[in-house]
Each structure stands twice: as structure tokens, then as C-alpha cells.
Design a protein around this motif. Structure first.
Motif, PDB file in Angstrom:
ATOM      1  N   ILE A 120      -4.356   1.787   9.989  1.00  0.00           N
ATOM      2  CA  ILE A 120      -3.030   1.232   9.702  1.00  0.00           C
ATOM      3  C   ILE A 120      -2.408   2.099   8.630  1.00  0.00           C
ATOM      4  N   GLU A 121      -1.377   2.832   8.996  1.00  0.00           N
ATOM      5  CA  GLU A 121      -0.769   3.808   8.092  1.00  0.00           C
ATOM      6  C   GLU A 121       0.296   3.172   7.200  1.00  0.00           C
ATOM      7  N   GLU A 122       0.478   3.785   6.048  1.00  0.00           N
ATOM      8  CA  GLU A 122       1.560   3.387   5.152  1.00  0.00           C
ATOM      9  C   GLU A 122       2.889   3.680   5.827  1.00  0.00           C
ATOM     10  N   ARG A 123       3.904   2.938   5.453  1.00  0.00           N
ATOM     11  CA  ARG A 123       5.237   3.148   6.005  1.00  0.00           C
ATOM     12  C   ARG A 123       6.031   4.079   5.123  1.00  0.00           C
ATOM     13  N   SER A 124       6.880   4.846   5.745  1.00  0.00           N
ATOM     14  CA  SER A 124       7.834   5.651   5.013  1.00  0.00           C
ATOM     15  C   SER A 124       9.066   4.776   4.795  1.00  0.00           C
ATOM     16  N   ILE A 125       9.392   4.503   3.550  1.00  0.00           N
ATOM     17  CA  ILE A 125      10.470   3.587   3.211  1.00  0.00           C
ATOM     18  C   ILE A 125      11.708   4.386   2.814  1.00  0.00           C
ATOM     19  N   PRO A 126      12.817   4.202   3.520  1.00  0.00           N
ATOM     20  CA  PRO A 126      14.053   4.908   3.143  1.00  0.00           C
ATOM     21  C   PRO A 126      14.497   4.551   1.727  1.00  0.00           C
ATOM     22  N   GLU A 135      -7.520   0.569  -3.367  1.00  0.00           N
ATOM     23  CA  GLU A 135      -8.577   0.265  -2.395  1.00  0.00           C
ATOM     24  C   GLU A 135      -7.983  -0.289  -1.101  1.00  0.00           C
ATOM     25  N   LEU A 136      -6.963  -1.116  -1.237  1.00  0.00           N
ATOM     26  CA  LEU A 136      -6.303  -1.678  -0.061  1.00  0.00           C
ATOM     27  C   LEU A 136      -5.712  -0.563   0.804  1.00  0.00           C
ATOM     28  N   ALA A 137      -5.009   0.370   0.172  1.00  0.00           N
ATOM     29  CA  ALA A 137      -4.407   1.488   0.906  1.00  0.00           C
ATOM     30  C   ALA A 137      -5.484   2.297   1.619  1.00  0.00           C
ATOM     31  N   ARG A 138      -6.590   2.545   0.948  1.00  0.00           N
ATOM     32  CA  ARG A 138      -7.681   3.313   1.565  1.00  0.00           C
ATOM     33  C   ARG A 138      -8.284   2.567   2.756  1.00  0.00           C
ATOM     34  N   GLN A 139      -8.464   1.259   2.607  1.00  0.00           N
ATOM     35  CA  GLN A 139      -9.014   0.458   3.700  1.00  0.00           C
ATOM     36  C   GLN A 139      -8.069   0.455   4.898  1.00  0.00           C
ATOM     37  N   LEU A 140      -6.773   0.326   4.636  1.00  0.00           N
ATOM     38  CA  LEU A 140      -5.796   0.331   5.720  1.00  0.00           C
ATOM     39  C   LEU A 140      -5.832   1.664   6.464  1.00  0.00           C
ATOM     40  N   GLN A 141      -5.927   2.762   5.719  1.00  0.00           N
ATOM     41  CA  GLN A 141      -6.021   4.079   6.356  1.00  0.00           C
ATOM     42  C   GLN A 141      -7.301   4.196   7.168  1.00  0.00           C
ATOM     43  N   ARG A 142      -8.394   3.679   6.621  1.00  0.00           N
ATOM     44  CA  ARG A 142      -9.687   3.769   7.289  1.00  0.00           C
ATOM     45  C   ARG A 142      -9.670   3.064   8.637  1.00  0.00           C
ATOM     46  N   ALA A 151       0.826  -1.212   0.000  1.00  0.00           N
ATOM     47  CA  ALA A 151       0.000   0.000   0.000  1.00  0.00           C
ATOM     48  C   ALA A 151       0.858   1.259   0.000  1.00  0.00           C
ATOM     49  N   SER A 152       2.105   1.125   0.408  1.00  0.00           N
ATOM     50  CA  SER A 152       3.042   2.255   0.387  1.00  0.00           C
ATOM     51  C   SER A 152       3.599   2.506  -1.004  1.00  0.00           C
ATOM     52  N   GLY A 153       3.246   1.653  -1.949  1.00  0.00           N
ATOM     53  CA  GLY A 153       3.658   1.861  -3.330  1.00  0.00           C
ATOM     54  C   GLY A 153       4.793   0.978  -3.799  1.00  0.00           C
ATOM     55  N   LEU A 154       5.217   0.040  -2.988  1.00  0.00           N
ATOM     56  CA  LEU A 154       6.301  -0.849  -3.389  1.00  0.00           C
ATOM     57  C   LEU A 154       5.790  -1.952  -4.303  1.00  0.00           C
ATOM     58  N   HIS A 155       6.661  -2.465  -5.125  1.00  0.00           N
ATOM     59  CA  HIS A 155       6.345  -3.580  -6.011  1.00  0.00           C
ATOM     60  C   HIS A 155       6.580  -4.897  -5.278  1.00  0.00           C
ATOM     61  N   ASN A 156       5.971  -5.953  -5.797  1.00  0.00           N
ATOM     62  CA  ASN A 156       6.110  -7.280  -5.188  1.00  0.00           C
ATOM     63  C   ASN A 156       7.569  -7.659  -4.957  1.00  0.00           C
ATOM     64  N   LYS A 157       8.391  -7.405  -5.960  1.00  0.00           N
ATOM     65  CA  LYS A 157       9.805  -7.779  -5.874  1.00  0.00           C
ATOM     66  C   LYS A 157      10.514  -7.030  -4.747  1.00  0.00           C
ATOM     67  N   GLN A 158      10.209  -5.742  -4.604  1.00  0.00           N
ATOM     68  CA  GLN A 158      10.815  -4.941  -3.535  1.00  0.00           C
ATOM     69  C   GLN A 158      10.364  -5.450  -2.166  1.00  0.00           C
ATOM     70  N   VAL A 159       9.086  -5.755  -2.033  1.00  0.00           N
ATOM     71  CA  VAL A 159       8.562  -6.258  -0.766  1.00  0.00           C
ATOM     72  C   VAL A 159       9.181  -7.613  -0.447  1.00  0.00           C
ATOM     73  N   ALA A 160       9.333  -8.446  -1.455  1.00  0.00           N
ATOM     74  CA  ALA A 160       9.944  -9.761  -1.250  1.00  0.00           C
ATOM     75  C   ALA A 160      11.368  -9.602  -0.718  1.00  0.00           C
ATOM     76  N   TYR A 161      12.114  -8.703  -1.312  1.00  0.00           N
ATOM     77  CA  TYR A 161      13.483  -8.468  -0.869  1.00  0.00           C
ATOM     78  C   TYR A 161      13.512  -7.965   0.569  1.00  0.00           C
ATOM     79  N   MET A 162      12.669  -6.988   0.856  1.00  0.00           N
ATOM     80  CA  MET A 162      12.680  -6.364   2.176  1.00  0.00           C
ATOM     81  C   MET A 162      12.215  -7.302   3.283  1.00  0.00           C
ATOM     82  N   THR A 163      11.367  -8.270   2.951  1.00  0.00           N
ATOM     83  CA  THR A 163      10.833  -9.178   3.962  1.00  0.00           C
ATOM     84  C   THR A 163      11.495 -10.555   3.927  1.00  0.00           C
ATOM     85  N   SER A 164      12.450 -10.719   3.031  1.00  0.00           N
ATOM     86  CA  SER A 164      13.142 -12.011   2.872  1.00  0.00           C
ATOM     87  C   SER A 164      12.174 -13.143   2.554  1.00  0.00           C
ATOM     88  N   LYS A 165      11.188 -12.832   1.740  1.00  0.00           N
ATOM     89  CA  LYS A 165      10.218 -13.837   1.301  1.00  0.00           C
ATOM     90  C   LYS A 165      10.304 -13.956  -0.217  1.00  0.00           C
TER      91      LYS A 165
END
Length: 85
Positions: free
Chosen positions: A63-69, A53-60, A16-30
Motif C-alpha cells: 500500500i503506497e503513500e499518496r502524492s498529495i497536491p 513504522e506504519l509507513a514502512r508496514q504499508l509499503q511492505r 503515512a504520507s506525512g500529513l498531520h491529523n488536522k490536514q487528514v481530518a479536513y481532507m476526509t471530512s472527518k
């Protein structure tokens, strides 16, 4: 989102913070496919069909988006390569 696992919730927030699947996989070691499965599970549980829609639901629900360095976005995150203050 009370029935989601911690891993599903973490992945949903990163996506929801705008990362792609590949970036999330790398960051989470999955595996990238694991990220896709978790994303699909969370989206189904929340009754949404798009990441916007997912991002909006999380905000609602508070659960806030993360700021990613930038160094993590570039895949340089390691114990010493990315210092976040």
C-alpha cells in the motif's frame, strides 16, 4: 490490513504520507478526534507504535503513500479549487 475499514486504510495512508491529523481530518471530512481514533486502531492492528513504522508496514504490504497536491495540503481542496491531472 485486510480487517481495517476503508476509512481506516485511507487515513493510515494519508498519515503515512506525512500529513498531520488536522490536514487528514479536513481532507476526509472527518473530525480530528476520529482521525486519531482510526490512526490508533490501525497502528494497534499492525503492531506498530510510530507513523514511520506504519509507513514502512504499508509499503511492505504493497500500500503506497499518496502524492498529495499542494492545494490540498493548504486546505484549498474543493470541487473546483484543486485540479489534479
Amino acid at each position: 490490513m485486510h480487517k481495517d475499514t476503508d476509512a481506516e486504510r485511507d487515513i493510515a495512508v494519508l498519515l503515512a504520507s506525512g500529513l498531520h491529523n488536522k490536514q487528514v481530518a479536513y481532507m476526509t471530512s472527518k473530525a480530528e478526534n476520529t482521525v486519531k481514533v482510526y490512526r490508533a486502531r490501525v497502528m494497534q492492528k499492525m503492531g506498530v507504535t510510530t507513523l514511520v513504522e506504519l509507513a514502512r508496514q504499508l509499503q511492505r504490504i504493497g500500500i503506497e503513500e499518496r502524492s498529495i497536491p499542494d492545494c490540498q495540503l493548504r486546505g484549498l481542496a474543493s470541487e473546483h479549487a484543486c485540479i489534479v491531472s
